[in-house]
Scaffold this active site. Sequence first.
Site, short mmCIF file in Angstrom:
data_model
loop_
_atom_site.label_atom_id
_atom_site.label_comp_id
_atom_site.label_asym_id
_atom_site.label_seq_id
_atom_site.Cartn_x
_atom_site.Cartn_y
_atom_site.Cartn_z
N TYR A 206 0.84 -1.05 0.21
CA TYR A 206 0.09 0.14 0.16
C TYR A 206 0.90 1.30 -0.10
O TYR A 206 0.87 2.20 -0.89
CB TYR A 206 -0.83 -0.05 1.32
CG TYR A 206 -1.77 1.10 1.48
CD1 TYR A 206 -2.83 1.34 0.69
CD2 TYR A 206 -1.49 2.02 2.35
CE1 TYR A 206 -3.80 2.30 0.85
CE2 TYR A 206 -2.40 3.23 2.76
CZ TYR A 206 -3.54 3.25 1.91
OH TYR A 206 -4.26 4.25 2.04
N LYS A 210 1.21 4.39 -2.54
CA LYS A 210 0.90 5.93 -2.30
C LYS A 210 2.00 6.86 -2.43
O LYS A 210 2.13 7.96 -2.58
CB LYS A 210 0.39 6.01 -0.79
CG LYS A 210 -0.86 5.13 -0.45
CD LYS A 210 -1.90 5.80 -1.40
CE LYS A 210 -3.28 5.22 -1.12
NZ LYS A 210 -4.31 5.70 -2.06
N1 NAP Z 1 -9.51 5.73 5.42
C1 NAP Z 1 -8.42 5.99 5.71
O1 NAP Z 1 -7.90 6.30 6.98
C2 NAP Z 1 -7.08 6.48 4.62
C3 NAP Z 1 -6.21 7.07 4.85
C4 NAP Z 1 -5.17 7.32 3.90
C5 NAP Z 1 -5.62 7.34 2.62
N2 NAP Z 1 -6.79 6.90 2.05
C6 NAP Z 1 -7.10 6.68 0.98
O2 NAP Z 1 -8.54 7.31 0.40
C7 NAP Z 1 -9.01 6.76 -0.55
C8 NAP Z 1 -10.41 6.34 -0.42
O3 NAP Z 1 -10.51 5.27 0.70
P1 NAP Z 1 -11.72 5.06 1.55
O4 NAP Z 1 -10.89 5.19 2.90
O5 NAP Z 1 -12.46 6.15 1.50
O6 NAP Z 1 -12.24 3.62 1.45
P2 NAP Z 1 -13.39 3.31 0.90
O7 NAP Z 1 -14.54 3.68 1.72
O8 NAP Z 1 -13.17 1.56 0.83
O9 NAP Z 1 -13.62 3.78 -0.87
C9 NAP Z 1 -12.62 3.36 -1.59
C10 NAP Z 1 -13.46 3.68 -2.95
O10 NAP Z 1 -12.38 3.11 -4.08
C11 NAP Z 1 -13.17 2.53 -5.05
N3 NAP Z 1 -12.47 1.35 -5.77
C12 NAP Z 1 -11.65 0.47 -4.94
N4 NAP Z 1 -11.01 -0.43 -5.97
C13 NAP Z 1 -11.58 0.26 -7.21
C14 NAP Z 1 -11.12 -0.15 -8.50
N5 NAP Z 1 -10.40 -1.16 -8.82
N6 NAP Z 1 -11.69 0.56 -9.62
C15 NAP Z 1 -12.40 1.49 -9.17
N7 NAP Z 1 -12.87 1.95 -8.04
C16 NAP Z 1 -12.18 1.43 -7.01
C17 NAP Z 1 -14.32 1.74 -4.17
O11 NAP Z 1 -15.62 1.63 -5.06
P3 NAP Z 1 -16.29 0.23 -5.23
O12 NAP Z 1 -16.87 0.21 -3.86
O13 NAP Z 1 -17.40 0.56 -6.30
O14 NAP Z 1 -15.26 -0.69 -5.64
C18 NAP Z 1 -14.67 3.00 -3.08
O15 NAP Z 1 -15.55 3.87 -3.63
C19 NAP Z 1 -7.98 5.55 -1.00
O16 NAP Z 1 -7.30 5.92 -1.92
C20 NAP Z 1 -7.14 5.31 0.33
O17 NAP Z 1 -6.18 4.52 0.11
C21 NAP Z 1 -7.60 6.36 3.23
#
Ligand code: NAP
Length: 345
Positions: A206, A210
């Site tokens: 991961y 990033k």
């Molecule tokens: N949560 C945290 O603490 C955190 C911290 C740092 C960075 N981030 C980053 O923030 C971003 C959003 O994550 P989140 O935490 O909001 O998680 P999340 O609720 O699981 O959302 C992830 C989104 O990505 C989409 N997705 C995943 N795989 C995909 C693919 N192969 N093609 C197209 N869409 C895809 C999913 O759509 P579907 O459900 O339709 O697959 C979902 O809408 C990510 O890049 C994550 O790494 C999160």
Amino acid sequence: MQTIKDTLAENLGGPATLLGSHQFKLDDCPDLSGKVAVVTGGSEGIGFGVTYTLLKHNIAKLFILSKSKEVVDGAKDAMAKELGQDKADRTVWMECDLSDWVRVKDVAEAIKREASRLDILVNNAGRGIMPAEFTPLGVDRHMAVNHIGHVVLTSHLLPLMKRTAEQGHTVRISNQASNVHYQAPAETRFASLEEINTDVGPNGQYGRSKLAAILYARYFDRNVTKKGHPNVLMNATHPGLVSTKQSRTSIFEAFPLGGYAMSHGIEPFKKDQFEGAVPTIYAVTTTKESGQYICAPAIPEAGSDLSQSEELADNLMELTRNVVREKTRSESADKGCPFDDLVLH
Ligand SMILES: NC(=O)c1ccc[n+]([C@@H]2O[C@H](COP(=O)([O-])OP(=O)(O)OC[C@H]3O[C@@H](n4cnc5c(N)ncnc54)[C@H](OP(=O)(O)O)[C@@H]3O)[C@@H](O)[C@H]2O)c1
């Protein structure tokens, strides 16, 4: 002392977010009437926080790219209830798995046919801290989705974004990165497909993808923004620790037992999806800079030493171009339609 306050603001929710040296709130988002946006993963988690805020501030049209229709239907219902049917109707969903680069290109072409301008691109969707896995094309899924799919999307949308900027608008792109980029292997060189296909554990996998999100923003700044397109900006963001499917559920795939601490133990300290959207909203509506790593709420940070290496960024983008060309040959060049038009800048 301010460094400690910034660290708390960047990573934790609630009042901690008021400690940061560079403040920004969702209410500071300007009016977006007439503008068009694309948000990957815009139907849930942080992405939903972003799309909701853009609609609340009157964006004219918003394309959501994700995989699950069920999730996007739920998101549209929530938007209609809270923001009104008119706002919900401004969203267009496009089914798109970012690891399927031929599909990504088709979706980008469809957007170019439907929209006459593109002001905002949010490269947000992502595979979280999960075990290593290969896509059907034989590429590490973290890199394929989190980085390469977004490069393909951005590159094919870039002509429309450049045209929008030439008409006097500022175009802003954000890449969702993470402070976990510090956990990319120290020996990362982005020298070969073999290297990025090496399993370095869930945090390393991961973190490496990033790190790529930050390097891409800095590469883009050097090769697009500073080379004739001063009004096309790209920045990377860190949202902090946010309560979403990734941090509540997906984490168990990587850490069946240890995931409990991440999913439940620190749940009270996590941000909600709207707080998590703050740096992205700042990056795609307000900043005048490009090539920055913007941590919550709007704090520019240096990032790791690797994230500042121009050589590593150049290696990454050369590898990205080569992997896409090689892996999509049978769907493009061999059918007389070369995917070599992946012009990265
Ligand atoms: N949560 C945290 O603490 C955190 C911290 C740092 C960075 N981030 C980053 O923030 C971003 C959003 O994550 P989140 O935490 O909001 O998680 P999340 O609720 O699981 O959302 C992830 C989104 O990505 C989409 N997705 C995943 N795989 C995909 C693919 N192969 N093609 C197209 N869409 C895809 C999913 O759509 P579907 O459900 O339709 O697959 C979902 O809408 C990510 O890049 C994550 O790494 C999160």
